[in-house]
Design a protein around this motif. Structure first.
Motif, PDB file in Angstrom:
ATOM      1  N   ALA A 146       0.824  -1.209   0.000  1.00  0.00           N
ATOM      2  CA  ALA A 146       0.000   0.000   0.000  1.00  0.00           C
ATOM      3  C   ALA A 146       0.860   1.262   0.000  1.00  0.00           C
ATOM      4  CB  ALA A 146      -0.932  -0.005   1.202  1.00  0.00           C
ATOM      5  N   LEU A 147       1.947   1.241   0.767  1.00  0.00           N
ATOM      6  CA  LEU A 147       2.775   2.437   0.901  1.00  0.00           C
ATOM      7  C   LEU A 147       3.592   2.737  -0.349  1.00  0.00           C
ATOM      8  CD1 LEU A 147       3.882   1.861   4.571  1.00  0.00           C
ATOM      9  CD2 LEU A 147       2.963   4.028   3.743  1.00  0.00           C
ATOM     10  N   THR A 148       4.078   1.689  -1.011  1.00  0.00           N
ATOM     11  CA  THR A 148       4.966   1.931  -2.149  1.00  0.00           C
ATOM     12  C   THR A 148       4.223   1.920  -3.476  1.00  0.00           C
ATOM     13  OG1 THR A 148       5.430  -0.435  -2.348  1.00  0.00           O
ATOM     14  CG2 THR A 148       6.948   0.870  -0.989  1.00  0.00           C
ATOM     15  N   GLY A 149       3.057   1.252  -3.516  1.00  0.00           N
ATOM     16  CA  GLY A 149       2.355   1.121  -4.784  1.00  0.00           C
ATOM     17  C   GLY A 149       3.076   0.173  -5.734  1.00  0.00           C
ATOM     18  N   ARG A 284       0.115   5.718  10.186  1.00  0.00           N
ATOM     19  CA  ARG A 284      -1.227   5.834   9.603  1.00  0.00           C
ATOM     20  C   ARG A 284      -1.599   4.631   8.762  1.00  0.00           C
ATOM     21  NH1 ARG A 284      -4.146  10.556  11.165  1.00  0.00           N
ATOM     22  NH2 ARG A 284      -2.531  11.849  12.108  1.00  0.00           N
ATOM     23  N   LYS A 285      -0.612   3.884   8.329  1.00  0.00           N
ATOM     24  CA  LYS A 285      -0.895   2.713   7.498  1.00  0.00           C
ATOM     25  C   LYS A 285      -0.811   1.427   8.308  1.00  0.00           C
ATOM     26  CE  LYS A 285      -1.668   4.476   3.438  1.00  0.00           C
ATOM     27  NZ  LYS A 285      -3.051   4.427   2.986  1.00  0.00           N
ATOM     28  N   ALA A 309      -9.073   6.548  12.881  1.00  0.00           N
ATOM     29  CA  ALA A 309      -9.516   6.784  11.508  1.00  0.00           C
ATOM     30  C   ALA A 309      -8.929   5.774  10.526  1.00  0.00           C
ATOM     31  CB  ALA A 309      -9.155   8.196  11.078  1.00  0.00           C
ATOM     32  N   ARG A 315     -13.205   3.847   8.568  1.00  0.00           N
ATOM     33  CA  ARG A 315     -12.811   3.878   7.152  1.00  0.00           C
ATOM     34  C   ARG A 315     -13.535   2.877   6.278  1.00  0.00           C
ATOM     35  NH1 ARG A 315      -8.864   6.221   4.775  1.00  0.00           N
ATOM     36  NH2 ARG A 315     -10.620   6.480   3.379  1.00  0.00           N
ATOM     37  N   LYS A 318     -11.946   1.077   3.189  1.00  0.00           N
ATOM     38  CA  LYS A 318     -10.625   1.666   2.967  1.00  0.00           C
ATOM     39  C   LYS A 318      -9.741   1.552   4.202  1.00  0.00           C
ATOM     40  CE  LYS A 318     -12.302   4.861  -0.488  1.00  0.00           C
ATOM     41  NZ  LYS A 318     -13.058   6.107  -0.560  1.00  0.00           N
TER      42      LYS A 318
ATOM     43  N   PHE B  39      -4.369  15.274   9.407  1.00  0.00           N
ATOM     44  CA  PHE B  39      -3.604  14.407   8.515  1.00  0.00           C
ATOM     45  C   PHE B  39      -4.143  14.507   7.097  1.00  0.00           C
ATOM     46  CE2 PHE B  39      -3.169  10.053   6.612  1.00  0.00           C
ATOM     47  CZ  PHE B  39      -1.789  10.078   6.461  1.00  0.00           C
ATOM     48  N   GLU B  41      -3.607  12.575   3.289  1.00  0.00           N
ATOM     49  CA  GLU B  41      -2.959  11.535   2.493  1.00  0.00           C
ATOM     50  C   GLU B  41      -3.012  11.948   1.037  1.00  0.00           C
ATOM     51  OE1 GLU B  41      -3.912   7.413   3.561  1.00  0.00           O
ATOM     52  OE2 GLU B  41      -3.873   6.993   1.422  1.00  0.00           O
ATOM     53  N   ARG B  44       0.017   9.622  -5.484  1.00  0.00           N
ATOM     54  CA  ARG B  44       1.336   9.599  -6.098  1.00  0.00           C
ATOM     55  C   ARG B  44       1.278  10.413  -7.385  1.00  0.00           C
ATOM     56  NH1 ARG B  44       3.112   5.280  -3.514  1.00  0.00           N
ATOM     57  NH2 ARG B  44       1.137   4.195  -3.753  1.00  0.00           N
ATOM     58  N   GLU B  59      -8.038  13.980   7.039  1.00  0.00           N
ATOM     59  CA  GLU B  59      -8.543  13.497   8.320  1.00  0.00           C
ATOM     60  C   GLU B  59      -8.554  14.667   9.293  1.00  0.00           C
ATOM     61  OE1 GLU B  59      -6.487  10.000   9.807  1.00  0.00           O
ATOM     62  OE2 GLU B  59      -6.973  10.612  11.848  1.00  0.00           O
ATOM     63  N   ALA B  63     -13.738  13.717  11.427  1.00  0.00           N
ATOM     64  CA  ALA B  63     -14.076  12.767  10.368  1.00  0.00           C
ATOM     65  C   ALA B  63     -12.907  12.523   9.424  1.00  0.00           C
ATOM     66  CB  ALA B  63     -15.258  13.297   9.566  1.00  0.00           C
ATOM     67  N   VAL B  64     -13.066  11.521   8.595  1.00  0.00           N
ATOM     68  CA  VAL B  64     -12.132  11.279   7.508  1.00  0.00           C
ATOM     69  C   VAL B  64     -12.904  11.498   6.222  1.00  0.00           C
ATOM     70  CG1 VAL B  64     -10.546   9.655   6.448  1.00  0.00           C
ATOM     71  CG2 VAL B  64     -11.070   9.485   8.868  1.00  0.00           C
TER      72      VAL B  64
END
Lengths: 445, 127
Positions: A146-149, A284-285, A309, A315, A318, B39, B41, B44, B59, B63-64
């Protein structure tokens, strides 16, 4: 909530709504071969009868074996205070509470557990636990994707074959390009590993000590990962962390491990404890619950579930993970165990494991026909080559009262004559001597 | 604060054409409704997004929220300073609090968005 059984009348109504005339027709979609032959279950038995039935069944197990069996799960001593504390009714639950902030005691214990894990691994943030070492490593892998794709993941052959199987099975439908390096006994093969790392690599996964017990400094692997924008993941034995160079010190991004050695009984394979710690920038991940320490409006210290969150109740699809629960009770055991031992106590346990394993190596080396794999250095586990099938040897050793070890042929074809032997602080010099004599008897006969 | 040089979405994003790029952020109304933003996100750069697709995430203490692309295009730039200072969105939603910039976008899709006046009316009707 009380359990309310449905009545014939209600069942009829439900079937009518579904548009079928009978329960059998409702389940007709299930192929006949998969349906139960009969729903009739035996008559009830009294508590006494059930008790003696299961006692008889339990007696068919081999128990009280002197254990030299490891492979990621170890026979460590558990102080009685661990049971006494976790069985207190205030603590005795496997879950983080549904109204968490009302349960300050539980949250404080979880927070302290996280602190232990951070200190053991030298990492910045730990979560409140995952299922076990294997699923924790899978979650780490998932984070890296997820972090690097990126989709390529390099797995060192020294990572537990059980964990690898778990990861591949979870990832079956994720179209991930897994690359494995072969490691037999030794440390990570740097040349092969480095050749696999490039700018499409999401992560490299290593283990220390590796499955064969070999210890290693993976700092250079971490460096190579970071040079290529990949994350470095390591699975560790928490007891070994007390005396080895820590994953945090080596620069790893995500660290996971099996918490069973920390005061959790072997219990035929579980429940165990997965732990995970990461660099703060990755929090966060990170999956799982996180307890944080804060102050209330009156500036009094309190504990909360924080960064929620990331979680699925907020989420939804997600969320960082669909693991919704954790192993709070097992984590509490680890917390109590580590608190009772303290830094010095844990170091002593680790040192005893190492020293006793070295002593066992010396004893086994003296047996004609047995080859002890002595290089590279190991922690509490090492492999030996027998002049016979290792599974056969284990079977014969059970009759002599020993769980002799893990037959490596079960996961590595061609290694049928190799046995993985683990030695914990529980094994006495006398037991190790008895073990060596019994083994000599079996292999030389 | 609803600048005239932007276009607006019903999901409270603004978009502003800056030459070949289109900057995207959340509106003053959105940052106020969200509360303190803790926060962000970011996507890319290089990612292709379709109009209406979630392309970033904000965030707050409350809420998000997903940030939806007002028009289709390719992510050209992201505001990395938000990673360390997400509060910029609260402080300056139309300036330093921009979230991303699109390139190679579909200009025709702009016509489907609200002008400042229409967005103001939309906010009033929402209340």
């Amino acid at each position: 909530m009380t359990y309310i059984a449905n009545t014939d009348e209600q069942r009829k109504e439900m079937l009518k709504r579904c548009g079928v005339s009978s329960v059998e027709k409702f389940f007709a979609v299930i192929p006949a071969s998969l349906q139960p032959k009969s729903f009739s279950i035996p008559q009830g038995r009294s508590e006494l009868e059930v008790h003696s039935f299961f006692k008889k069944l339990a007696n068919q197990n081999y128990y009280n074996l002197i254990s030299f069996l490891g492979g990621g799960y170890y026979d460590h001593f558990i102080p009685s205070a661990v049971d006494a504390i976790v069985e207190r009714s205030e603590f005795y639950t496997a879950y983080t509470p549904y109204q968490p902030e009302l349960s300050q005691g539980t949250l404080q214990a979880m927070y302290e557990y996280q602190t232990h894990i951070c200190r053991l691994t030298d990492m910045e943030v730990a979560n409140a636990s995952l299922y076990d070492g294997g699923t924790a490593l899978y979650e780490a892998f998932q984070m890296a994707i997820a972090l690097t794709g990126r989709r390529k993941v390099v797995v060192d052959g020294g990572v537990s074959p059980i964990y690898r199987k778990m990861i591949y099975s979870y990832a079956t439908n994720l179209s991930v390009d897994f690359r494995e390096t072969v490691v037999i006994h030794g440390q990570t093969d740097r040349e092969r590993l480095f050749n696999l790392i490039d700018d499409s690599t999401a992560a490299v996964i290593t283990q220390n000590p590796n499955f064969f017990g070999a210890i290693d400094d993976h700092s250079d692997i971490v460096q190579r990962c970071h040079d290529n924008g990949a994350l470095a993941l390591q699975s560790v034995n928490p007891i070994a962390c007390a005396i080895l160079k820590t994953p945090g010190d080596m620069g790893f991004d995500i660290v996971t491990g099996e918490g069973q050695p920390l005061g959790i009984p072997l219990s035929f394979g579980g429940p165990y404890l997965g732990f995970m710690a990461v660099r703060k920038k990755l929090v966060r991940k990170m999956p799982g619950r996180i307890v944080g320490r804060t102050v209330d409006t009156k500036n009094k210290e309190g504990f909360v579930l924080t960064l929620q969150a990331r979680e699925q109740h907020i989420r939804r699809e997600k969320a960082t993970s669909n693991i919704c629960t954790n192993q709070a009770l097992c984590a509490l055991r680890a917390h109590v165990y580590l608190s009772l031992l303290g830094t010095d106590g844990l170091r002593e346990v680790a040192q005893l494991c190492l020293d006793k394993a070295e002593y066992a190596k010396e004893r086994l080396k003296a047996i004609p026909g047995i080859e002890v794999i002595d290089s590279p250095p190991t922690f509490n586990e090492f492999s030996v080559r027998l002049p016979m099938d290792a599974g056969e040897c284990v079977g014969q050793m059970i009759e002599k009262g020993f769980a002799a070890g893990f037959p490596l042929g079960r996961y590595y074809s061609g290694m049928e004559d190799f046995l993985l032997v683990a030695v914990t602080e529980k094994r006495t010099k006398y037991e190790i001597g008895q073990f060596a004599e019994a083994l000599e008897d079996v292999v030389c006969r | 604060m609803i600048p005239d040089n932007c276009k607006y979405t019903e999901t409270h994003e603004w978009i502003k054409i800056e030459g070949t790029l289109a900057a995207v952020g959340v509106t003053d109304h959105a940052q106020d409704a969200l509360g303190d933003i803790t926060f962000v996100e970011l996507p890319r750069p290089g990612t292709i997004v379709k109009k209406g697709q979630a392309c970033a995430l904000v965030e707050s203490v409350k809420a998000v929220s997903d940030i939806y692309a007002p028009i289709s295009g390719e992510i050209a730039e992201i505001n990395r300073s938000l990673e360390d200072a997400p509060e910029k969105i609260n402080e300056d939603p139309h300036g330093n609090g921009w979230i991303l910039k699109l390139k190679d976008f579909d200009e025709h899709e702009l016509s489907g968005l609200m002008e400042a006046e229409a967005y103001k009316e939309f906010l009033e009707s929402e209340e």
